[in-house]
Scaffold this motif. Structure first.
Motif, PDB file in Angstrom:
ATOM      1  N   GLN A   1       0.847  -1.179   0.000  1.00 22.71           N
ATOM      2  CA  GLN A   1       0.000   0.000   0.000  1.00 22.71           C
ATOM      3  C   GLN A   1       0.886   1.232   0.000  1.00 22.71           C
TER       4      GLN A   1
ATOM      5  N   TYR B   1      -4.367   1.172  -1.966  1.00 22.07           N
ATOM      6  CA  TYR B   1      -4.137  -0.258  -1.768  1.00 22.07           C
ATOM      7  C   TYR B   1      -3.847  -0.948  -3.090  1.00 22.07           C
TER       8      TYR B   1
ATOM      9  N   LYS C   1      -7.712  -6.229  -1.112  1.00 22.03           N
ATOM     10  CA  LYS C   1      -6.757  -5.984  -0.010  1.00 22.03           C
ATOM     11  C   LYS C   1      -7.277  -4.864   0.893  1.00 22.03           C
ATOM     12  N   ARG C   2      -7.835  -3.827   0.289  1.00 21.47           N
ATOM     13  CA  ARG C   2      -8.404  -2.721   1.069  1.00 21.47           C
ATOM     14  C   ARG C   2      -9.507  -3.229   1.981  1.00 21.47           C
TER      15      ARG C   2
END
Length: 64
Positions: free
Chosen positions: A9, A31, A36-37
């Protein structure tokens, strides 16, 4: 962060002076992916961020 299951990130931090003694910190995070966020946003990360910022404030206060 090393040793975590999260991807890469990119973080941007901007300090804006509000008064002679206070400032505002704005953070932007990009991100690796939406997935993933979403993983990160499920964590109780606010406590960790607050601990880090409180520590930073303590250090800066001692420099005065």
């Amino acid at each position: 962060m090393e040793h975590t299951p999260f991807g890469v990130q990119l973080e941007f931090y901007e300090f804006e002076q509000l008064t002679e003694d206070t400032s505002k910190l704005s953070m932007r995070v990009i991100y690796e992916s939406g997935e993933k966020r979403d993983q990160v946003l499920k964590l109780p990360f606010a406590q960790g961020i607050n601990m880090a910022h409180n520590r930073l404030q303590d250090i800066v206060s001692k420099l005065k």
